[in-house]
Scaffold this motif. Sequence first.
Motif, PDB file in Angstrom:
ATOM      1  N   ILE A  17       0.875  -1.177   0.000  1.00  0.00           N
ATOM      2  CA  ILE A  17       0.000   0.000   0.000  1.00  0.00           C
ATOM      3  C   ILE A  17       0.911   1.225   0.000  1.00  0.00           C
ATOM      4  O   ILE A  17       1.238   1.786   1.037  1.00  0.00           O
ATOM      5  CB  ILE A  17      -0.949   0.024   1.214  1.00  0.00           C
ATOM      6  N   ALA A  18       1.305   1.627  -1.180  1.00  0.00           N
ATOM      7  CA  ALA A  18       2.268   2.716  -1.320  1.00  0.00           C
ATOM      8  C   ALA A  18       1.783   4.003  -0.671  1.00  0.00           C
ATOM      9  O   ALA A  18       2.578   4.771  -0.129  1.00  0.00           O
ATOM     10  CB  ALA A  18       2.584   2.954  -2.791  1.00  0.00           C
ATOM     11  N   ALA A  19       0.484   4.258  -0.700  1.00  0.00           N
ATOM     12  CA  ALA A  19      -0.064   5.504  -0.150  1.00  0.00           C
ATOM     13  C   ALA A  19       0.286   5.686   1.325  1.00  0.00           C
ATOM     14  O   ALA A  19       0.448   6.817   1.789  1.00  0.00           O
ATOM     15  CB  ALA A  19      -1.580   5.548  -0.336  1.00  0.00           C
ATOM     16  N   LEU A  20       0.419   4.601   2.068  1.00  0.00           N
ATOM     17  CA  LEU A  20       0.752   4.717   3.489  1.00  0.00           C
ATOM     18  C   LEU A  20       2.179   5.195   3.710  1.00  0.00           C
ATOM     19  O   LEU A  20       2.507   5.668   4.785  1.00  0.00           O
ATOM     20  CB  LEU A  20       0.521   3.386   4.206  1.00  0.00           C
ATOM     21  N   GLY A  21       3.010   5.089   2.695  1.00  0.00           N
ATOM     22  CA  GLY A  21       4.381   5.560   2.803  1.00  0.00           C
ATOM     23  C   GLY A  21       4.584   6.966   2.271  1.00  0.00           C
ATOM     24  O   GLY A  21       5.682   7.502   2.344  1.00  0.00           O
ATOM     25  N   HIS A  22       3.532   7.573   1.736  1.00  0.00           N
ATOM     26  CA  HIS A  22       3.628   8.919   1.172  1.00  0.00           C
ATOM     27  C   HIS A  22       3.183   9.960   2.191  1.00  0.00           C
ATOM     28  O   HIS A  22       2.344   9.677   3.047  1.00  0.00           O
ATOM     29  CB  HIS A  22       2.728   9.039  -0.059  1.00  0.00           C
ATOM     30  N   PRO A  23       3.684  11.180   2.088  1.00  0.00           N
ATOM     31  CA  PRO A  23       3.221  12.257   2.970  1.00  0.00           C
ATOM     32  C   PRO A  23       1.733  12.547   2.719  1.00  0.00           C
ATOM     33  O   PRO A  23       1.245  12.393   1.603  1.00  0.00           O
ATOM     34  CB  PRO A  23       4.070  13.465   2.567  1.00  0.00           C
ATOM     35  N   ALA A  24       1.045  12.959   3.760  1.00  0.00           N
ATOM     36  CA  ALA A  24      -0.379  13.288   3.635  1.00  0.00           C
ATOM     37  C   ALA A  24      -0.565  14.523   2.773  1.00  0.00           C
ATOM     38  O   ALA A  24       0.240  15.450   2.805  1.00  0.00           O
ATOM     39  CB  ALA A  24      -0.984  13.523   5.017  1.00  0.00           C
ATOM     40  N   GLY A  25      -1.629  14.525   1.988  1.00  0.00           N
ATOM     41  CA  GLY A  25      -1.985  15.666   1.153  1.00  0.00           C
ATOM     42  C   GLY A  25      -3.261  16.314   1.665  1.00  0.00           C
ATOM     43  O   GLY A  25      -3.815  15.909   2.686  1.00  0.00           O
ATOM     44  N   GLU A  26      -3.742  17.304   0.937  1.00  0.00           N
ATOM     45  CA  GLU A  26      -4.943  18.026   1.352  1.00  0.00           C
ATOM     46  C   GLU A  26      -6.167  17.120   1.445  1.00  0.00           C
ATOM     47  O   GLU A  26      -7.013  17.302   2.304  1.00  0.00           O
ATOM     48  CB  GLU A  26      -5.236  19.170   0.383  1.00  0.00           C
ATOM     49  N   GLY A  27      -6.300  16.159   0.554  1.00  0.00           N
ATOM     50  CA  GLY A  27      -7.471  15.286   0.536  1.00  0.00           C
ATOM     51  C   GLY A  27      -7.443  14.195   1.579  1.00  0.00           C
ATOM     52  O   GLY A  27      -8.422  13.466   1.746  1.00  0.00           O
ATOM     53  N   ASP A  28      -6.349  14.083   2.299  1.00  0.00           N
ATOM     54  CA  ASP A  28      -6.187  12.998   3.267  1.00  0.00           C
ATOM     55  C   ASP A  28      -6.724  13.367   4.645  1.00  0.00           C
ATOM     56  O   ASP A  28      -6.092  13.111   5.667  1.00  0.00           O
ATOM     57  CB  ASP A  28      -4.711  12.592   3.355  1.00  0.00           C
ATOM     58  N   GLN A  29      -7.893  13.952   4.660  1.00  0.00           N
ATOM     59  CA  GLN A  29      -8.544  14.349   5.916  1.00  0.00           C
ATOM     60  C   GLN A  29      -9.666  13.360   6.234  1.00  0.00           C
ATOM     61  O   GLN A  29     -10.514  13.095   5.388  1.00  0.00           O
ATOM     62  CB  GLN A  29      -9.124  15.760   5.795  1.00  0.00           C
ATOM     63  N   TRP A  30      -9.687  12.835   7.430  1.00  0.00           N
ATOM     64  CA  TRP A  30     -10.714  11.878   7.848  1.00  0.00           C
ATOM     65  C   TRP A  30     -12.075  12.570   7.820  1.00  0.00           C
ATOM     66  O   TRP A  30     -12.284  13.564   8.503  1.00  0.00           O
ATOM     67  CB  TRP A  30     -10.396  11.371   9.251  1.00  0.00           C
ATOM     68  N   PRO A  31     -13.026  12.051   7.052  1.00  0.00           N
ATOM     69  CA  PRO A  31     -14.326  12.716   6.934  1.00  0.00           C
ATOM     70  C   PRO A  31     -15.306  12.372   8.050  1.00  0.00           C
ATOM     71  O   PRO A  31     -16.335  13.022   8.197  1.00  0.00           O
ATOM     72  CB  PRO A  31     -14.858  12.206   5.588  1.00  0.00           C
ATOM     73  N   GLY A  32     -14.995  11.367   8.834  1.00  0.00           N
ATOM     74  CA  GLY A  32     -15.898  10.927   9.893  1.00  0.00           C
ATOM     75  C   GLY A  32     -15.625  11.618  11.209  1.00  0.00           C
ATOM     76  O   GLY A  32     -14.891  12.606  11.280  1.00  0.00           O
ATOM     77  N   GLU A  33     -16.216  11.064  12.240  1.00  0.00           N
ATOM     78  CA  GLU A  33     -16.016  11.602  13.591  1.00  0.00           C
ATOM     79  C   GLU A  33     -14.670  11.130  14.131  1.00  0.00           C
ATOM     80  O   GLU A  33     -14.214  10.033  13.805  1.00  0.00           O
ATOM     81  CB  GLU A  33     -17.153  11.147  14.498  1.00  0.00           C
ATOM     82  N   MET A  73     -12.869  -4.628  -1.132  1.00  0.00           N
ATOM     83  CA  MET A  73     -11.673  -5.275  -0.600  1.00  0.00           C
ATOM     84  C   MET A  73     -10.498  -4.317  -0.677  1.00  0.00           C
ATOM     85  O   MET A  73     -10.342  -3.597  -1.665  1.00  0.00           O
ATOM     86  CB  MET A  73     -11.301  -6.512  -1.423  1.00  0.00           C
ATOM     87  N   LEU A  74      -9.689  -4.344   0.362  1.00  0.00           N
ATOM     88  CA  LEU A  74      -8.395  -3.684   0.352  1.00  0.00           C
ATOM     89  C   LEU A  74      -7.397  -4.768  -0.036  1.00  0.00           C
ATOM     90  O   LEU A  74      -7.340  -5.826   0.608  1.00  0.00           O
ATOM     91  CB  LEU A  74      -8.064  -3.115   1.735  1.00  0.00           C
ATOM     92  N   VAL A  75      -6.654  -4.519  -1.109  1.00  0.00           N
ATOM     93  CA  VAL A  75      -5.700  -5.509  -1.614  1.00  0.00           C
ATOM     94  C   VAL A  75      -4.317  -4.884  -1.733  1.00  0.00           C
ATOM     95  O   VAL A  75      -4.172  -3.669  -1.861  1.00  0.00           O
ATOM     96  CB  VAL A  75      -6.146  -6.074  -2.983  1.00  0.00           C
ATOM     97  N   ARG A  76      -3.320  -5.739  -1.720  1.00  0.00           N
ATOM     98  CA  ARG A  76      -1.959  -5.288  -1.960  1.00  0.00           C
ATOM     99  C   ARG A  76      -1.850  -4.873  -3.421  1.00  0.00           C
ATOM    100  O   ARG A  76      -2.571  -5.384  -4.276  1.00  0.00           O
ATOM    101  CB  ARG A  76      -0.971  -6.414  -1.668  1.00  0.00           C
ATOM    102  N   GLU A  77      -0.970  -3.946  -3.719  1.00  0.00           N
ATOM    103  CA  GLU A  77      -0.807  -3.476  -5.099  1.00  0.00           C
ATOM    104  C   GLU A  77      -0.415  -4.598  -6.045  1.00  0.00           C
ATOM    105  O   GLU A  77      -0.789  -4.590  -7.212  1.00  0.00           O
ATOM    106  CB  GLU A  77       0.215  -2.341  -5.145  1.00  0.00           C
ATOM    107  N   ASP A  78       0.328  -5.574  -5.550  1.00  0.00           N
ATOM    108  CA  ASP A  78       0.757  -6.672  -6.400  1.00  0.00           C
ATOM    109  C   ASP A  78      -0.218  -7.845  -6.405  1.00  0.00           C
ATOM    110  O   ASP A  78       0.068  -8.899  -6.957  1.00  0.00           O
ATOM    111  CB  ASP A  78       2.154  -7.145  -5.998  1.00  0.00           C
ATOM    112  N   ALA A  79      -1.399  -7.666  -5.812  1.00  0.00           N
ATOM    113  CA  ALA A  79      -2.392  -8.742  -5.755  1.00  0.00           C
ATOM    114  C   ALA A  79      -2.927  -9.051  -7.147  1.00  0.00           C
ATOM    115  O   ALA A  79      -3.216  -8.148  -7.929  1.00  0.00           O
ATOM    116  CB  ALA A  79      -3.541  -8.352  -4.837  1.00  0.00           C
TER     117      ALA A  79
END
Length: 141
Positions: free
Chosen positions: A28-44, A115-121
């Motif tokens: 999950i490459a996104a977890l290794g990237h810095p957070a961007g503007e859209g990476d805000q939790w929309p829930g409580e 489903m959340l899958v690995r990129e190489d799945a």
Amino acid sequence: MKRRMLKTVVLALAGLMAVTACSPAAGIAALGHPAGEGDQWPGESGQLEGLDEQSVRLLASHEGAKYFVVALKNQQTACLYKFKEDSAQHSAGGCGAAGGSGIIVEVKTPSSKMMLVREDADTAELEGSGWTRIHENIVVA
């Protein structure tokens, strides 16, 4: 001497691979990237209890919903959450071990499956049975 050095290098690489395989960022490459503007939790904020708030990443928007990945604080588990774009109150999600399996977690609701899958799945079989890959880490039905 060379043989001993080679053995040390091989053992070090094996240890590094074992640690990487357990990391939620593996696959999950996104977890290794810095957070961007859209990476805000929309829930409580209470929904993030036990989760690493700094790891929230928006992965995709699809058919009126936003899909987020977030890691548990122990960094051994990754979670997939779906929020309807018109309401942060309506979410569905689940978590699974981010080890070597291609599928990390499957979440079923009365109206959808994801489903959340690995990129190489390899998702060819899933896609052949009606699933759609909307992101390198997400398949939906």
